[in-house]
Design a protein around this motif. Structure first.
Motif, PDB file in Angstrom:
ATOM      1  N   ASN A   1      24.442  41.460  40.677  1.00 59.87           N
ATOM      2  CA  ASN A   1      25.066  42.756  40.946  1.00 59.87           C
ATOM      3  C   ASN A   1      26.404  42.601  41.656  1.00 59.87           C
ATOM      4  O   ASN A   1      27.347  43.339  41.394  1.00 59.87           O
ATOM      5  CB  ASN A   1      24.129  43.634  41.778  1.00 59.87           C
ATOM      6  CG  ASN A   1      22.871  43.994  41.022  1.00 59.87           C
ATOM      7  OD1 ASN A   1      21.877  43.271  41.068  1.00 59.87           O
ATOM      8  ND2 ASN A   1      22.896  45.097  40.309  1.00 59.87           N
ATOM      9  N   GLY A   2      26.483  41.632  42.564  1.00 61.00           N
ATOM     10  CA  GLY A   2      27.746  41.385  43.244  1.00 61.00           C
ATOM     11  C   GLY A   2      28.769  40.740  42.340  1.00 61.00           C
ATOM     12  O   GLY A   2      29.950  41.101  42.351  1.00 61.00           O
ATOM     13  N   ALA A   3      28.322  39.784  41.533  1.00 63.20           N
ATOM     14  CA  ALA A   3      29.245  39.069  40.651  1.00 63.20           C
ATOM     15  C   ALA A   3      29.872  39.993  39.626  1.00 63.20           C
ATOM     16  O   ALA A   3      31.061  39.869  39.300  1.00 63.20           O
ATOM     17  CB  ALA A   3      28.508  37.922  39.957  1.00 63.20           C
ATOM     18  N   GLY A   4      29.097  40.934  39.092  1.00 59.76           N
ATOM     19  CA  GLY A   4      29.661  41.872  38.131  1.00 59.76           C
ATOM     20  C   GLY A   4      30.781  42.695  38.741  1.00 59.76           C
ATOM     21  O   GLY A   4      31.816  42.945  38.105  1.00 59.76           O
ATOM     22  N   SER A   5      30.590  43.111  39.985  1.00 62.96           N
ATOM     23  CA  SER A   5      31.620  43.894  40.673  1.00 62.96           C
ATOM     24  C   SER A   5      32.857  43.042  40.936  1.00 62.96           C
ATOM     25  O   SER A   5      33.994  43.490  40.745  1.00 62.96           O
ATOM     26  CB  SER A   5      31.058  44.441  41.989  1.00 62.96           C
ATOM     27  OG  SER A   5      29.907  45.231  41.760  1.00 62.96           O
ATOM     28  N   ALA A   6      32.639  41.803  41.384  1.00 63.43           N
ATOM     29  CA  ALA A   6      33.759  40.895  41.636  1.00 63.43           C
ATOM     30  C   ALA A   6      34.498  40.571  40.343  1.00 63.43           C
ATOM     31  O   ALA A   6      35.731  40.491  40.317  1.00 63.43           O
ATOM     32  CB  ALA A   6      33.241  39.613  42.285  1.00 63.43           C
ATOM     33  N   PHE A   7      33.752  40.390  39.269  1.00 65.14           N
ATOM     34  CA  PHE A   7      34.364  40.034  37.991  1.00 65.14           C
ATOM     35  C   PHE A   7      35.223  41.178  37.472  1.00 65.14           C
ATOM     36  O   PHE A   7      36.261  40.936  36.838  1.00 65.14           O
ATOM     37  CB  PHE A   7      33.256  39.690  36.999  1.00 65.14           C
ATOM     38  CG  PHE A   7      33.685  38.762  35.904  1.00 65.14           C
ATOM     39  CD1 PHE A   7      33.501  39.107  34.573  1.00 65.14           C
ATOM     40  CD2 PHE A   7      34.264  37.543  36.193  1.00 65.14           C
ATOM     41  CE1 PHE A   7      33.893  38.256  33.553  1.00 65.14           C
ATOM     42  CE2 PHE A   7      34.655  36.678  35.194  1.00 65.14           C
ATOM     43  CZ  PHE A   7      34.473  37.032  33.871  1.00 65.14           C
ATOM     44  N   LEU A   8      34.827  42.426  37.718  1.00 64.83           N
ATOM     45  CA  LEU A   8      35.646  43.564  37.315  1.00 64.83           C
ATOM     46  C   LEU A   8      37.024  43.465  37.965  1.00 64.83           C
ATOM     47  O   LEU A   8      38.050  43.691  37.307  1.00 64.83           O
ATOM     48  CB  LEU A   8      34.951  44.865  37.703  1.00 64.83           C
ATOM     49  CG  LEU A   8      35.606  46.178  37.260  1.00 64.83           C
ATOM     50  CD1 LEU A   8      34.550  47.272  37.100  1.00 64.83           C
ATOM     51  CD2 LEU A   8      36.665  46.663  38.248  1.00 64.83           C
ATOM     52  N   LEU A   9      37.059  43.126  39.245  1.00 65.96           N
ATOM     53  CA  LEU A   9      38.333  43.005  39.949  1.00 65.96           C
ATOM     54  C   LEU A   9      39.106  41.769  39.501  1.00 65.96           C
ATOM     55  O   LEU A   9      40.332  41.806  39.380  1.00 65.96           O
ATOM     56  CB  LEU A   9      38.096  42.937  41.461  1.00 65.96           C
ATOM     57  CG  LEU A   9      37.347  44.110  42.098  1.00 65.96           C
ATOM     58  CD1 LEU A   9      37.222  43.891  43.602  1.00 65.96           C
ATOM     59  CD2 LEU A   9      38.038  45.433  41.809  1.00 65.96           C
ATOM     60  N   ALA A  10      38.399  40.680  39.247  1.00 66.10           N
ATOM     61  CA  ALA A  10      39.050  39.415  38.902  1.00 66.10           C
ATOM     62  C   ALA A  10      39.672  39.436  37.527  1.00 66.10           C
ATOM     63  O   ALA A  10      40.615  38.683  37.253  1.00 66.10           O
ATOM     64  CB  ALA A  10      38.043  38.266  39.004  1.00 66.10           C
ATOM     65  N   THR A  11      39.179  40.289  36.632  1.00 64.45           N
ATOM     66  CA  THR A  11      39.646  40.268  35.241  1.00 64.45           C
ATOM     67  C   THR A  11      40.564  41.427  34.885  1.00 64.45           C
ATOM     68  O   THR A  11      40.954  41.556  33.725  1.00 64.45           O
ATOM     69  CB  THR A  11      38.437  40.281  34.279  1.00 64.45           C
ATOM     70  OG1 THR A  11      37.614  41.428  34.567  1.00 64.45           O
ATOM     71  CG2 THR A  11      37.603  39.023  34.424  1.00 64.45           C
ATOM     72  N   HIS A  12      40.921  42.259  35.867  1.00 63.31           N
ATOM     73  CA  HIS A  12      41.781  43.415  35.573  1.00 63.31           C
ATOM     74  C   HIS A  12      42.899  43.562  36.606  1.00 63.31           C
ATOM     75  O   HIS A  12      43.265  44.666  37.005  1.00 63.31           O
ATOM     76  CB  HIS A  12      40.946  44.699  35.506  1.00 63.31           C
ATOM     77  CG  HIS A  12      39.955  44.695  34.383  1.00 63.31           C
ATOM     78  ND1 HIS A  12      38.678  44.205  34.520  1.00 63.31           N
ATOM     79  CD2 HIS A  12      40.070  45.096  33.090  1.00 63.31           C
ATOM     80  CE1 HIS A  12      38.044  44.319  33.360  1.00 63.31           C
ATOM     81  NE2 HIS A  12      38.860  44.849  32.487  1.00 63.31           N
ATOM     82  N   LYS A  13      43.469  42.448  37.015  1.00 64.29           N
ATOM     83  CA  LYS A  13      44.520  42.466  38.030  1.00 64.29           C
ATOM     84  C   LYS A  13      45.787  43.163  37.530  1.00 64.29           C
ATOM     85  O   LYS A  13      46.525  43.761  38.307  1.00 64.29           O
ATOM     86  CB  LYS A  13      44.859  41.028  38.445  1.00 64.29           C
ATOM     87  CG  LYS A  13      43.709  40.237  39.038  1.00 64.29           C
ATOM     88  CD  LYS A  13      44.115  38.780  39.259  1.00 64.29           C
ATOM     89  CE  LYS A  13      42.941  37.912  39.648  1.00 64.29           C
ATOM     90  NZ  LYS A  13      42.444  38.211  41.002  1.00 64.29           N
ATOM     91  N   GLY A  14      46.043  43.065  36.220  1.00 66.30           N
ATOM     92  CA  GLY A  14      47.253  43.672  35.684  1.00 66.30           C
ATOM     93  C   GLY A  14      47.314  45.161  35.914  1.00 66.30           C
ATOM     94  O   GLY A  14      48.400  45.725  36.098  1.00 66.30           O
TER      95      GLY A  14
END
Length: 354
Positions: free
Chosen positions: A296-309
């Protein structure tokens, strides 16, 4: 005879021990956008070592806190930034070359999202300052035949047919679904009811299903739709709430983290526990990274990590945990009645690592 039995027993012991010990797991922070994050960062046993979850959380933190170029380097020089417009994939309502089979569904009359039962209507304002009435429920499901890169997705009706390239039919509907609350005015995502295409069909298919592969893809697309609907900047995302957590691995790490800071029962909403990256208590810091390392935490972190633009360089700064419902619920109690919630607070990274 006795010597033979002893020798056999001794020879058998290493096999027994090797089965009892969890396998060593590589924790390379190299998530690929063409596979489900849970496969890349969380090939985990049912009871994951706490230290391992902390390590995963720290590596995800590095990915969130870095520039796009640096995140790519940390990802084994593979592209991490999303290359698709998720919202366009989700809202394609016509059977054309871009239609991957996603449709927006509506709840049945009188039915409420699951997060209603975990206290969100009453608690969202105190948690985030957002007006709960401004929360819109986005419910997208993979319910139509679709195409990926213009090609129809097909699946064989049997292994034999697949081998002989015959009796092929259009894709069996995955019935994958992503349903989440989006509060564009308040900058809040409430994760609710989510099943990825891969999880829905229960296997890793040898063919593409959709470019929307995981929660972070769908949730960002829904967030962008919600923000644009109220003329809010896409980069105004402030909170991600994981409502009514049922994932066993995440539950395990929450229990461990709470126990290490002195809890014997689940904290209720009024006494919710905060785990912060900047805490002076090392157990709270470790708890923060351990929770970040859960599915659950990784999914939230991955959302931020993959949409920096579009979001800018943002990271999770803290995690709050509480149980909705009965008070004084022991950490060792039967879990079915639990309604665990976890809220991640998001902050801008002023000086991202490059």
């Amino acid at each position: 005879m006795m010597l033979i039995l002893v020798a056999l027993l001794v020879g058998f012991l290493p096999l027994t021990w090797s089965r009892a010990v969890a396998p060593t797991i590589s924790i390379d922070a190299q998530p690929q956008i063409d596979r489900n994050l849970t496969e890349n960062l969380h090939q985990l046993t049912k009871r994951v070592p706490y230290a391992e979850s902390i390590t995963k959380g720290r590596r995800l933190d590095c990915l969130m806190s870095a520039t796009i170029d640096r995140a790519r380097q940390l990802n084994g020089n593979r592209q991490l930034e999303s290359q698709i417009e998720e919202w366009e994939i989700l809202i394609s309502d016509f059977e054309d070359e871009e239609d991957e089979g996603w449709r927006e569904l509506q709840l049945a009359e009188g039915e409420n999202p699951k997060y209603y039962s975990s206290g969100m209507p009453a608690n969202l304002n105190e948690l985030t300052g957002a007006n709960f009435e401004s929360t819109h429920y986005f419910y997208h499901a993979n319910v139509r035949d679709g195409r990926v890169d213009g090609q129809p997705v097909i699946v064989s009706t049997s292994e034999t047919a697949l081998k002989h390239n015959s009796v092929l039919t259009r894709k069996q509907l995955t019935r994958a679904e992503f349903a989440n609350g989006m509060n564009g005015e308040g900058g809040v995502i409430i994760a609710d009811k989510n099943t990825s295409p891969r999880a829905s069909i229960g296997q890793v298919p040898p063919f593409p299903i959709s470019r929307i592969k995981q929660w972070s893809d769908a949730a960002f697309g829904q967030w962008e739709l919600a923000a644009s609907g109220v003329d809010a900047p896409v980069n105004s995302l402030r909170f991600i709430i994981r409502s009514w957590i049922t994932n066993e691995e995440t539950q395990n790490q929450i229990i461990e983290a709470l126990g290490r800071v002195g809890h014997s029962t689940l904290p209720n909403f009024a006494n919710r526990q905060t785990f912060s990256r900047s805490s002076q208590n090392q157990d709270e810091v470790d708890g923060f990274y351990a929770l970040l390392g859960t599915p659950n935490g990784a999914g939230s972190a991955f959302l931020l990590a993959t949409h920096k633009g579009k979001l800018g360089v943002k990271r999770i700064s803290s995690a709050q945990v509480w149980n909705h419902g009965f008070p004084n619920v022991a950490l060792t109690s039967w879990r079915d009645p639990w309604k665990l919630n976890m809220m991640f607070t998001i902050e801008n990274v002023d000086n991202p690592a490059d």
